[in-house]
Write a protein that holds these residues in place. Structure first.
Motif, PDB file in Angstrom:
ATOM      1  N   LEU A 178       0.672  -1.218   0.085  1.00 20.17           N
ATOM      2  CA  LEU A 178       0.144   0.044  -0.076  1.00 20.17           C
ATOM      3  C   LEU A 178       0.842   1.416  -0.149  1.00 20.17           C
ATOM      4  CD1 LEU A 178      -2.707  -0.983   2.514  1.00 20.17           C
ATOM      5  CD2 LEU A 178      -2.655  -1.186   0.014  1.00 20.17           C
ATOM      6  N   ASP A 179       2.274   1.235   0.301  1.00 16.60           N
ATOM      7  CA  ASP A 179       3.047   2.486   0.258  1.00 16.60           C
ATOM      8  C   ASP A 179       3.103   3.286  -1.190  1.00 16.60           C
ATOM      9  OD1 ASP A 179       5.594   2.055   2.939  1.00 16.60           O
ATOM     10  OD2 ASP A 179       3.576   2.735   2.912  1.00 16.60           O
ATOM     11  N   ASP A 220      -4.552   2.540  -2.163  1.00 19.93           N
ATOM     12  CA  ASP A 220      -3.322   2.776  -1.462  1.00 19.93           C
ATOM     13  C   ASP A 220      -3.479   3.056   0.060  1.00 19.93           C
ATOM     14  OD1 ASP A 220      -2.379   5.910  -3.280  1.00 19.93           O
ATOM     15  OD2 ASP A 220      -3.630   5.424  -1.811  1.00 19.93           O
ATOM     16  N   TRP A 221      -2.401   3.419   0.513  1.00 19.29           N
ATOM     17  CA  TRP A 221      -2.641   3.859   1.967  1.00 19.29           C
ATOM     18  C   TRP A 221      -3.585   4.970   2.173  1.00 19.29           C
ATOM     19  CZ3 TRP A 221      -1.392   8.975   3.481  1.00 19.29           C
ATOM     20  CH2 TRP A 221      -0.903   9.607   2.526  1.00 19.29           C
ATOM     21  N   THR A 254       2.171   3.788   5.142  1.00 19.71           N
ATOM     22  CA  THR A 254       1.375   2.554   5.544  1.00 19.71           C
ATOM     23  C   THR A 254       1.838   2.324   7.027  1.00 19.71           C
ATOM     24  OG1 THR A 254       1.222   1.956   3.357  1.00 19.71           O
ATOM     25  CG2 THR A 254       0.470   0.333   5.089  1.00 19.71           C
TER      26      THR A 254
END
Length: 917
Positions: free
Chosen positions: A844-845, A853-854, A877
């Motif tokens: 997710l970074d 994503d984050w 994250t």
């Protein structure tokens, strides 16, 4: 040793002249060997045929002498000069036996002469001072003495003092001087004397500096004079007037104490009500006069106007024509003759009768109107007399007679507390025996276990860091550091452990607890309240990879009692959290640690300005973050929630949360706790009501204190929202059976001053209600305790205590420890398995165009207000997961977190795997 006069030994033949004996023009002097450099000794004599050195009673070898011959131009006599070199090794050969000395012996034909002894010493200056100056905090105009005993050395060291690296010269400043023992004395401390002082010792070998001593000259605040009393709040009857003062005479500086007492005083006042005048009744009509008129009068006396009341309206005297036959008879009698009768025009009888009737009716109507007006005036005066304030308002000096602020330090720290509290906004009744119960409660236990197992596929090995250090050895190592002096002694309020790159968690015992109801095993002995762990309380989360790989740190977390640390507060500032230290200072962290602690503020942007304060190395408190404003540094960030705050910090240190109210609607939570003795051996019985900041650390200290005093908790704690309205807190006791008990309180209620509560610096505020049994056989008590904050507009928040017959004094339990061990090291400190955490971060970074994503994860976890802070870090994250760990330990639901991650757009099969956007 000093110079000695030349000794002359005459061995010349008889008759030789004494003037021809050798005379020394240069004698050897004391010298010091610096490091390994040899020193030279020289002597010169005339007239002399030979000169030799003798050292420690032995002649120096002739080959070691360097000789020069010359002639004295004035006398023509021969002059001889001899030099020798002395090495460190020669001196050390006799070191400890005696001092090394040398002497010249000169010969001539008339005899010999000896010079003075010259001592040769090895110069040195040791590194450590025998006594170093210590930091001081002194009040202005108080004397300051900074002792300094320099290191041992030869020659003895000279001492000088530096103030902020500038030389202190007593010749230029008459306020300072240096004693023969090298202590620096400041006669009267000035604000300019606040500085870092260093003692410097030096001789020909070296120059040594002591540790700097921080001297803080503080100014305690002083009240200004009171302002004039304001006008009475009411223009008629009883009201209030107030006056104020400010803590500006002088203003507290450099951590000086703020003024004690209230800045606003109120006093009851009475204003005389204006009374309007009213007419008395008319007098009787006078007899008809010679002018054929009669009159009557009245007075403005029922009541007479006073205190600025209005005067009566209308005429005071009324006249009328006489319309009866009295007037005609009077005229005839007054005329006295027929001429007068002829000049008068008599009215017809019918006309005279009609005019008299009209006058009679008008008079009756006027009397009726006056009676109605008098009745209305009487009603108004009666109503105004009934208005005003309550008659039972007591003088403030009587009200505060029962107030007892306390600051008691327990003699021993206990790991277990067997008491807890009670109060609320609804009625709670207690009634029961005053004798303690002997039955033991059944202990409630919480289930424990992981909700999300690690990945089943593959083989993963996670190494724990070093085990937790033993308390005694850890404190022993810590005591060698300079910062240890400001830490609390003992380990009751301290957690510590050894950590590496896998991270971990520290928790202060018994600060992450809340009340849970249970029942004893028998069920017939009433309800039990048990303090059970529900959150991490005061804790420090060290995330994975926050400590560089290859490094191992010993980290501590301490909770300070408020009397141990001076935290200066100015104006309307108030302490909202415990004062917590984590360290040691200077530890290098590659990712922010998260410090979690409770607070007592009802936060709102329009009512509060909240700041995070950190104590610097010099001991001063600095604002490092203002909540709600743009962060001035990336080193600190704070997530403020309803009852706790989570501080992201890359530098460990001492922290506290301080607030300043922006309006009178600002409020902070008070924990109201009721205690009473477990036994009643005498006729007197004390009920203590504590008003504490709503943080578990203060409650923990009070419970320890009450346990030592033999106190017992009545009910669960209650919460009161205390507003910044400058109104005091009132406490009163009611509904107590007068046939069995009586109160020894003289006033109808007690008061705790507003500022004592609002500052938050007096942790154990309480009031005591002393009751007396009328009979030793009385063992039951039923009463009601009211607690409210006085409001100027008459609105108040009331909390009732009703001690009922169906509830006995309960037992209270505190768990042996807070949440497992005070220190959790490695993966056991985290809810999320390590490898799954790494997969989530790597997935997710990376920013994704579709939003998977984050940022979406932050929105799912209701953390989207902190996107700017997360984006400023290398791994957003990781910051989100760290905050989740800090907020949800130990009872976090991993299933909910997994669902949030799944909603970001991942499928179950690839939940924790790398994905392309």
């Amino acid at each position: 040793a000093g110079a000695q006069q030349s000794a002359t030994v005459a061995s010349a033949a008889a008759g030789a002249s004494a003037e021809l004996l050798p005379r020394f023009l240069l004698e050897p002097e004391d010298v010091y060997i610096v490091k390994n450099k040899p020193v030279s000794l020289a002597c010169r004599a005339t007239p002399a045929t030979q000169i030799y050195f003798k050292c420690n009673g032995e002649w120096v070898h002739q080959g070691d002498h360097v000789t020069q011959h010359s002639t004295d131009r004035g006398t023509g006599l021969p002059v001889m000069e001899v030099r020798i070199d002395i090495s460190r090794q020669q001196v050390e050969k006799i070191f400890g036996l005696e001092e090394y000395w040398c002497q010249c012996v000169a010969w001539s034909s008339s005899g010999t002469t000896k010079s003075q002894k010259a001592f040769v010493r090895i110069a040195y200056l040791r590194k450590n001072f025998e006594q170093e100056p210590a930091a001081r905090e002194v009040s202005i105009e108080q004397g300051i003495v900074l002792p300094c005993r320099p290191p041992e050395g030869i020659p003895p060291a000279e001492v000088e003092w530096l103030r902020n690296e500038e030389l202190v010269d007593p010749a230029l400043d008459a306020n300072v001087y240096v004693t023969p023992e090298h202590s620096l004395v400041v006669r009267q401390a000035r604000l300019a004397d606040t500085a870092n002082y260093t003692c410097v010792a030096k001789n020909i070998v070296a120059r040594r500096r002591s540790a700097s001593a921080a001297v803080t000259v503080y100014v305690n605040g002083g009240w200004s004079t009171w302002t004039q009393w304001s006008a009475c709040s009411t223009s008629c009857g009883r009201g209030w007037q107030k006056r104020s003062r400010t803590c500006t005479n002088p203003t507290p500086l450099n951590g000086g104490a703020f003024c004690e007492g209230q800045n606003v005083q109120k006093s009851a006042c009475t204003t005389l009500c204006p009374v309007d005048g009213a007419w008395s009744e008319w007098s009787k009509w006078s007899v008809c006069g010679a002018e054929c008129t009669r009159w009557r009068s009245r007075e403005c006396s029922e009541p007479a106007p006073r205190n600025g009341g209005q005067e009566c309206g209308g005429a005071e005297l009324e006249t009328r024509n006489c319309t009866s036959e009295l007037c005609s008879h009077g005229e005839r009698r007054g005329a006295g003759g027929p001429g007068a009768a002829r000049g008068a025009h008599a009215l017809p009888p019918a006309a005279a009768s009609g005019a008299e009737d009209v006058a009679l009716y008008v008079g009756l109507v006027a009397v009726a109107v006056c009676l109605v007006l008098l009745l209305l005036v009487g009603v108004l005066v009666y109503c105004r007399k009934k208005e005003g304030l309550d008659a039972d308002v007591a003088d403030s000096s009587i009200l505060t007679a029962g107030f007892q602020p306390v600051s008691i330090k327990p003699s021993k720290a206990d790991n277990l507390l067997t008491i807890q509290p009670d109060l609320s906004s609804t009625t709670m009744t207690y009634q029961g025996s005053l004798c303690p119960r002997q039955d033991g409660p059944a202990k409630l236990q919480l289930p424990n276990g992981h909700l999300l197992s690690p990945l089943g596929a593959g083989r993963h090995t996670l190494h724990h860091s070093s085990p937790v250090a033993e308390g005694a050895s850890f404190v022993a190592r810590l005591s060698t550091q300079s910062y240890f002096r400001s830490l609390p002694r003992g380990t009751n309020n301290m957690a510590y452990g050894t950590f590496n790159f896998l991270g971990g968690r520290l928790m202060i015992p018994n600060t992450g607890t809340a009340w849970r109801a249970g029942r004893s095993a028998g069920g017939a002995h009433g309800a039990w309240l048990i303090l059970l762990p529900t959150c991490a309380g005061i804790s420090l989360l060290i995330p994975p990879d926050a400590i560089p790989r290859g490094k191992i740190y010993e980290v501590y977390l301490t909770l300070h009692k408020q009397e141990e640390v001076r935290l200066p507060l100015a104006g309307c500032q108030t302490l909202l959290s415990p004062i917590v230290s984590c360290g040691p200072p200077g530890v290098l962290l590659t990712r922010p640690a998260i410090l979690a602690m409770g607070h007592c503020v009802e936060a709102s942007a329009e009512n509060w300005s909240i700041r995070l304060k950190k104590q610097s190395c010099e001991g001063t408190w600095e604002d490092v973050l203002q909540l709600g404003a743009e962060p001035c540094s990336e080193l600190y960030y704070c997530q403020l929630e309803a009852h706790a705050c989570y501080i992201f910090t890359e530098q460990l240190g001492r922290f506290a949360l301080v607030g300043e109210s922006l309006s009178m609607a600002a409020s902070k939570r008070l924990k109201l706790v009721l205690f009473a003795p477990a036994a009643c051996p005498s006729l007197e019985y004390n009920i203590r009501v504590y008003c504490l900041s709503d943080t578990q650390d203060v409650l923990k200290e009070v419970m320890q204190l009450e346990k030592q005093m033999g106190g017992q908790l009545l009910g669960a704690p209650r919460v009161l929202h205390f507003k910044d309205s400058y109104h005091n807190l009132r406490l009163s006791i009611h509904d107590m059976p007068s046939s069995l008990w009586k109160s020894k309180l003289l006033a109808s209620y007690q008061e705790i001053p507003f500022y004592h509560i609002w500052s938050g610096l007096q942790p154990y505020l309480h009031c005591t209600f002393t009751l007396e049994r009328l009979s030793p056989s009385t063992c039951e008590l039923a009463c009601k305790i009211w607690i409210w904050q006085v409001e100027g507009d008459g609105q108040s928040f009331t909390i009732n205590f009703n001690i009922a017959k169906d509830t006995r004094f309960s037992e209270w339990l505190l768990p042996d420890s807070d949440v497992g061990s005070p220190a959790l090291v490695g993966p056991s400190a985290f809810k999320i398995p390590f490898l799954i955490r790494q997969k989530i971060i790597s997935s997710l970074d990376t920013p994704c165009a579709r939003g998977a994503d984050w940022r979406t994860l932050a929105q799912k976890l209701n953390l989207d207000s902190h996107l700017g802070f997360f984006a400023s870090k290398a791994s957003p994250t990781a910051m989100i997961l760290n905050l989740w760990e800090a907020r949800h330990f130990p009872n976090g639901n991993l299933s909910q977190l997994a669902a949030a991650v799944a909603e970001v757009g991942k499928q179950d099969g690839g939940l924790f795997s790398e994905a392309e956007c």
